[in-house]
Design an enzyme around this catalytic site. Structure first.
Site, PDB file in Angstrom:
ATOM      1  N   SER A 171       7.763   3.273  -9.096  1.00  0.00           N
ATOM      2  CA  SER A 171       7.574   2.531  -7.848  1.00  0.00           C
ATOM      3  C   SER A 171       8.656   1.480  -7.678  1.00  0.00           C
ATOM      4  O   SER A 171       9.183   0.956  -8.659  1.00  0.00           O
ATOM      5  CB  SER A 171       6.207   1.841  -7.883  1.00  0.00           C
ATOM      6  OG  SER A 171       6.114   0.850  -6.884  1.00  0.00           O
ATOM      7  N   TYR A 217       0.091  -3.651 -11.361  1.00  0.00           N
ATOM      8  CA  TYR A 217       0.517  -2.328 -10.889  1.00  0.00           C
ATOM      9  C   TYR A 217       1.979  -2.081 -11.275  1.00  0.00           C
ATOM     10  O   TYR A 217       2.318  -1.038 -11.846  1.00  0.00           O
ATOM     11  CB  TYR A 217       0.334  -2.230  -9.373  1.00  0.00           C
ATOM     12  CG  TYR A 217       0.969  -0.995  -8.785  1.00  0.00           C
ATOM     13  CD1 TYR A 217       0.478   0.271  -9.102  1.00  0.00           C
ATOM     14  CD2 TYR A 217       2.058  -1.081  -7.916  1.00  0.00           C
ATOM     15  CE1 TYR A 217       1.060   1.416  -8.570  1.00  0.00           C
ATOM     16  CE2 TYR A 217       2.642   0.052  -7.386  1.00  0.00           C
ATOM     17  CZ  TYR A 217       2.141   1.296  -7.717  1.00  0.00           C
ATOM     18  OH  TYR A 217       2.726   2.429  -7.203  1.00  0.00           O
TER      19      TYR A 217
END
Length: 362
Positions: A150, A175
């Site tokens: 990501s 995350y």
């Protein structure tokens, strides 16, 4: 990098197959390739509206029914279930593994950290272990593991555009930390067991049947209900919005070109490991983005012509875990695969608005 592995005549395992990127990838592979065996796994969790995941699976079934030279098999389950994953690898012996299953979302990781450890760390570990053991007893094993990372890994980096050469040691959310961990774990397994692996850092993916927790989708839901939308960092955030078809095209090209296996001077494997950004490399201001979104929602008939946007907009401070800008340096992707995402924001949001009108029967 030369294209080395055709995906036709291959067995491909796609985790997170009912997810936004996963479902679109499966459909594209079924449409474009022949004699392909695709196995998809997804736990269909309720992090967001499960009916969207079910709709995507129905769409896959429709595509599969029209492209019978390839096969599609769906398994409901979690990648955190080690016995299930090991069983899938034993039963189907995948040639290519695309790991897109993950707990997504920056803000949710602040309130529900357990979900991230389970899916993104334990789940990914199970995939790596299964890839490792796919070579047992002299078997050919997995030719390429492609996995989702990501843009969040860039954290509080000040230098833009973000390059895969940059240090990414400053995550600002759990995350992001789990995604950086995936890259580290993959590197270790590539080095130890000579598993070709490629990580893809996705930049703000959007499009039809996307994730409702993403800004464009959430804004649309709220505007339709007459609620006020909050625009963070007083509208000064910039995001490298990337249309889902561009992401899928990037994944497809990368799948076909595993990093080369070769030994170093010490006779040991040099890790067959790579990481790429997939982004539009043209960040858009959030206010500009909202402006285009509202125009396209009116055009599609989701909102009335005379909708008063100013009355439903509120500029607020930055959220914890967020970053002010995401901006991809995609030069390596262009160099190695001759590909650069090119869908304009207006074109992408138009397709989203048209899908939204049909899906919610407005």
């Amino acid at each position: 990098m030369e294209k080395k592995t055709e995906t036709k005549n291959r067995i491909v395992l796609v985790t997170g197959a009912a997810g936004f990127i996963g479902s679109n990838l499966v459909m594209e592979l079924l449409k474009r390739d022949s004699n392909l065996k695709i196995v998809g796994i997804d736990n269909l969790n309720d992090y967001y509206d499960v009916s969207i995941k079910e709709w995507r699976l129905t769409e896959i079934e429709n595509v599969a029914a029209n492209h019978t030279d390839s096969t599609w098999k769906f398994v409901k389950g979690s990648i955190a279930d080690k016995a299930l994953i090991d069983g899938l690898f034993t039963t189907y012996t995948p040639d290519i593994v695309v790991n897109l299953a993950a707990q997504a979302g920056v803000r949710y990781s602040i309130t529900n950290p357990d979900a991230y450890i389970e899916a993104n760390l334990i789940g990914f570990y199970n995939i790596l272990e299964a890839c490792r053991h796919s070579y047992d007893n002299g078997a050919t094993g997995v030719e390429h593991l492609v996995y989702a990372s990501s843009s969040s890994v860039y954290g509080s980096n000040k230098k833009v555009p973000y390059s895969t050469e940059d240090k990414v040691d400053n995550p600002v959310s759990l995350y992001a930390a789990t995604k950086k961990s995936n890259e580290l774990m993959a590197h270790a397994y590539s080095k130890l067991y000579n598993i070709p692996s490629t990580g893809l850092r996705f930049f703000t993916v959007y499009g039809p049947a996307g994730r409702p927790d993403m800004a464009y989708f959430g804004f649309t839901n709220k505007l339709l209900k007459g609620e006020t939308i909050q625009i963070f960092n007083y509208g000064n955030c910039k995001r490298d919005f990337t249309y889902v078809d561009d992401i899928v095209e990037g994944v497809k090209r990368v799948m076909q070109a595993p990093p080369e296996k070769k030994n170093g001077e010490d006779g040991l494997p040099i890790p067959p490991y790579a990481v790429y950004n997939i982004g539009n490399s043209s960040p858009e201001n959030l206010l500009e983005f909202v402006d285009i979104l509202q125009q396209e929602l009116i055009r599609a008939g989701v909102l009335p012509e005379d909708y008063d946007f100013e009355a439903h907009k509120e500029l607020v401070a930055m959220q914890p875990g967020d970053v002010p800008v995401t901006y991809a340096d995609t030069a390596p992707l262009e160099r190695d695969f001759g590909f650069k995402p090119a869908t304009s924001l207006r074109e992408g949001l138009r397709k989203f608005a048209e899908w939204y009108k049909v899906f919610y029967q407005i």
